[in-house]
Motif scaffolding. Sequence first.
Motif: not given
Length: 366
Positions: A223, A272, A282-283, A286, A290, A299-300
Motif C-alpha cells: 500500500r 481498469d 486512479g482506477t 485493480n 497496481g 494503486e495497491d
Amino acid sequence: MSTFGRLYKVTTFGESHCPAVGVIVDGCPPNLELTEDDIQKQLNRRRPGQSKISTPRNEADKVILLSGVERGITLGTPIGAMVKNRDMRPEDYKFDRKDYLVRPSHADLTYHLKYGIHASSGGGRSSARETISRVIAGTIAEKWMYKKYNIEVIAWVSSVGNIDFNIYDKKYGNLSKTLSRDDVDKTIVRCPEENIAKDMISYIEKLKDIGDSTGGVVSCICRNIPRGLGEPCFDKMEAKLAHAMLSIPATKGFEIGSGFGGTKLRGSAHNDIFIKKENHIGTITNNSGGIQGGISNGEDIYFRVAFKPTSTIKISQQTTDLDGNSRILKARGRHDPCVVNRAVPIVEAMASMVIMDNILIQNMRK
C-alpha cells in the motif's frame, strides 16, 4: 549469484548447517533508527519450531548486527548482520558418495551437476535457512519505506492445498484495505479468516501425521506505493517482483493483479477504468495489480506466489544413488509439512527490497 538489487544491494551467505547465516546490506541511507529488536519481530515470524504445523527444528534465530549501525542509527555504510545456527543435526544428512541417495525434488542433484560438489549437510544454499538473510534485509527496507513514505507490505496465506481464501470476496467487505499483520497472525497458519484457517490447520496436521506434505499460495498487498516506480522493458516493476519471489525456495508460480484468471475475461470487463480520486487520477478496479506498462500507478500492488509441497516427506520414495542405481529413500531430518505460514515474512521481505530499490533508482532522476 548471491547478490540482489541495484542500489539497495543485498548479499547473503551461509548454508543450512554451517555455524551461521548472514547478510551484507549496501545502500541503506544514513540516520534511520534501527535496532536488533526491529528485525527480530520478523525473524520470529519466519523461524522454525514456532507452532505445531512447523518443523520441530528449534532455532531462536537471534540476529546480531555487526556493522553499519551505531547507537541505534544507520551510518549509511554497509550493514552486516548474522544469525547463528544452533540446533544443527548434520548426522541426519551424512554424505558418502557410495551411499548417498538423491532426494526427490530437492536441489541435491542439480547442485552436483553444476558444481561437482554439494554441502554435506541438508540443502546447503538451497535450504530455507538462507531466507533468514532476506528477512533481515527486507525488514530494514520496510522500516525505511514506512518512515519515509508510509508504505505497508502485508502478506498472508490465501490457500493450502485445495482450501482457498479470497480476500476480495464481497462477504469480507473492505478487508483488503484494512488488513494488518495482527489480523494475519491471529492464526498459526497466517490466514486471516479464522474458519478457513481451522480447515487449513486440520489438513496440514493430517498430512504431518501420515508423513506427507502440501503446497499453498501466499498473497501480498503493498500500500501507498509512489507512482512512477519501475523501468521500461526488462526491469518492469512486476518483472522485478517476479524475479524476487521466484528466487525464494519452493516457489513455482507468480501472478500479479488478475493473473491467470484475467485471461478468461473480455477486455471490456478487465480494463481498469480511470477516474479522479481526490487530487490524482486512479482506477475503479485493480486488475492491473497496481502496475501498468511495468510502472506503478499508485494503486495497491497485489500479487500471489505459489509454493510447492515440501520435498522431504517421511513416506518412503523411489530414487537413485549418484551412479543411477535404483534405491528406496527413507528421509530423515525435520521439515515443515507445509511452508506457506513461514513464507509470509519472506514474501514481505523480498517485496520490500524490490520497492525500496526502485524508489532509490527513481529518486536518482529527481
